[in-house]
Design an enzyme around this catalytic site. Structure first.
Site, PDB file in Angstrom:
ATOM      1  N   GLY A  11       3.598   6.586   3.082  1.00 45.81           N
ATOM      2  CA  GLY A  11       2.914   6.282   2.071  1.00 45.81           C
ATOM      3  C   GLY A  11       3.114   7.444   1.177  1.00 45.81           C
ATOM      4  N   GLY A  13       3.624   6.931  -2.448  1.00 49.53           N
ATOM      5  CA  GLY A  13       2.763   6.898  -3.749  1.00 49.53           C
ATOM      6  C   GLY A  13       2.105   7.800  -4.611  1.00 49.53           C
ATOM      7  N   GLY A  15      -1.088   8.664  -4.232  1.00 47.81           N
ATOM      8  CA  GLY A  15      -2.230   9.682  -3.235  1.00 47.81           C
ATOM      9  C   GLY A  15      -1.246  10.565  -2.169  1.00 47.81           C
ATOM     10  CD  GLU A 170      -0.698  -2.225 -19.291  1.00 43.98           C
ATOM     11  OE1 GLU A 170      -1.411  -1.139 -20.007  1.00 43.98           O
ATOM     12  OE2 GLU A 170      -0.334  -2.250 -18.374  1.00 43.98           O
ATOM     13  CB  ALA A 315      -2.348   5.347 -10.625  1.00 45.85           C
TER      14      ALA A 315
END
Length: 412
Positions: A11, A13, A15, A170, A315
């Site tokens: 991954g 992302g 992390g 949002e 995040a």
């Protein structure tokens, strides 16, 4: 580095990328795997869906990020199976062996078993999702401009957003501004049939986890923007043209965007990993998996409790866990015991629309224009790549001063 221990990170992302950065220039051989060759800045994904940013502005090539890390390489591959006993990954690019494994594969939409939601609702979790949502909004306006039936037109221009968390709030604000600004000017024939944005939340307030004053401000601000905010209203069924609420109310809408929740990726349960709530992997306080101290799970996929509550799937948690898991891997190599992870909450922030946001920084609360400026600054600073920061800043400035969004494109 053929003699170095092999660390596989699944991954790219927040992390996984921050774990790779923490292991750069250390005596290990790191392989970062992802099915996409880019890192996506997910906090701004909703702006792609609302035609405010182009996809390339929030994505950055992984290989460019790793270019100056000589001990870190990248593989474009999707993990299909994890063999914990043999320490091997079965991927779309072949088998990959490892000495240490950091799983940061992220999460997937959670539909909570709502009938029809998985089939008819549009999630907002990936770049492809964001483009699909943008396409649907723009296509519906094109369709409505040719529809002679007023009731059909109203149904086509009704957009239901399920979930009043940060993404739902949002996106609701951004969509309302898009419809009342650029799309209203693009389609003068539809000015007598204004679009409708409905934000549905099952809880008694928006933005769960935020202070009540900020929750109230967000709901009131959205209502002033024309968004219909429905609280304490669970969705019980979604069909192609209708959303059914718990009280029996039906909302005629062709577009439903699902932001109500996320869960761990479904393959994790079949990899021999212990799963907990929402399909997340139950890990030890050190972020290791039970019975396999060489395997770490971080980010949205990890279920970790702190002070009696599970850590949020955001995040900042993934970034801190990525760095910490890398440090624990190095501690194991040096013959030291891994340390327990402790999340340092630095606050949360959500933008609602032009000049409006809510920010919580420990005991401090901000709303309105100061919070909006702080939100802009933090997100611009955390974007990966100078070019991306410049593109985003130019798009924001153009939108702010000219009330125009130039990315109203229907793409494959």
């Amino acid at each position: 580095m053929p003699e170095a221990p092999r660390v596989a990170i699944v991954g790219a992302g927040f992390g996984g990328l921050w774990a790779a950065r923490a292991l750069a220039h250390t005596p290990v051989q790191v392989l970062l795997l992802d099915r996409n060759n880019y890192h996506t800045f997910l906090p701004l994904l909703y702006q792609v869906a609302a035609a405010e940013l182009e996809p390339e502005a929030i994505a950055y090539p992984v290989r460019s990020i790793l270019r100056r890390m000589p001990n870190v390489s990248f593989a474009l591959a999707e993990v299909r199976q994890v063999d914990l006993n043999s320490r091997r990954l079965e991927t779309s690019a072949g088998a990959i062996s490892y000495d240490f494994l950091i799983l940061a594969a992220g999460s997937a939409p959670h539909f909570f078993g709502t009938p029809g939601a998985e089939t008819h609702a549009l999630p907002l979790k990936s770049m492809a999702d964001a483009i699909a949502v943008r396409n649907r909004v723009l296509l519906n306006y094109e369709k409505a401009s040719l529809e002679p039936n007023p009731e059909r037109r109203r149904q086509t221009l009704t957009f239901v957003i399920v979930g009043g968390g940060p993404t739902g709030v949002e996106f609701a604000g951004a969509l309302a501004e898009l419809m009342k600004g650029p799309l209203r000017r693009d389609f003068p024939s539809l000015r007598s049939s204004p679009g409708r944005v409905v934000l549905v939340e099952a809880m008694d307030a928006l933005l769960p986890g935020f202070p009540p004053r900020l929750q109230t401000y967000a709901a009131e601000r959205l209502r002033r923007m024309g968004v219909e905010v429905l609280l304490r209203t669970p969705v019980t069924r979604v069909t192609e043209n209708t959303v059914t609420l718990k009280d029996g109310t039906h909302i005629d809408a062709e577009t439903v965007v699902w932001t109500a929740g996320v869960q761990g990726i479904s393959p994790a349960a079949h990899w021999g990993l212990p799963t907990a709530r929402s399909g997340r992997v139950a890990v030890l306080p050190t972020l290791q998996t039970p019975n396999h101290p060489e395997v770490y799970v971080i980010g949205d996929l990890a279920y970790v409790e702190q002070d009696g509550s599970p850590l949020p799937m955001v995040a900042p948690v993934a970034i801190q866990q990525g760095r910490f898991a890398a440090q624990n891997v190095l501690r194991q190599l040096w013959g030291q015991q891994p340390l327990p992870f402790r999340y340092r909450d630095q606050g949360a922030m959500v933008t609602i629309g032009r000049n409006a946001a809510v920010v919580q920084l420990r005991n401090l609360e901000f709303t309105g224009f100061p919070a909006w400026i702080l939100w802009l600054s933090v997100h611009l600073f955390n974007l990966v790549g100078f070019r991306n920061r410049l593109l985003v800043m130019l798009n924001w400035a153009w939108d702010y001063f000219f009330f125009e969004r130039t990315v109203r494109l229907i793409l494959p």
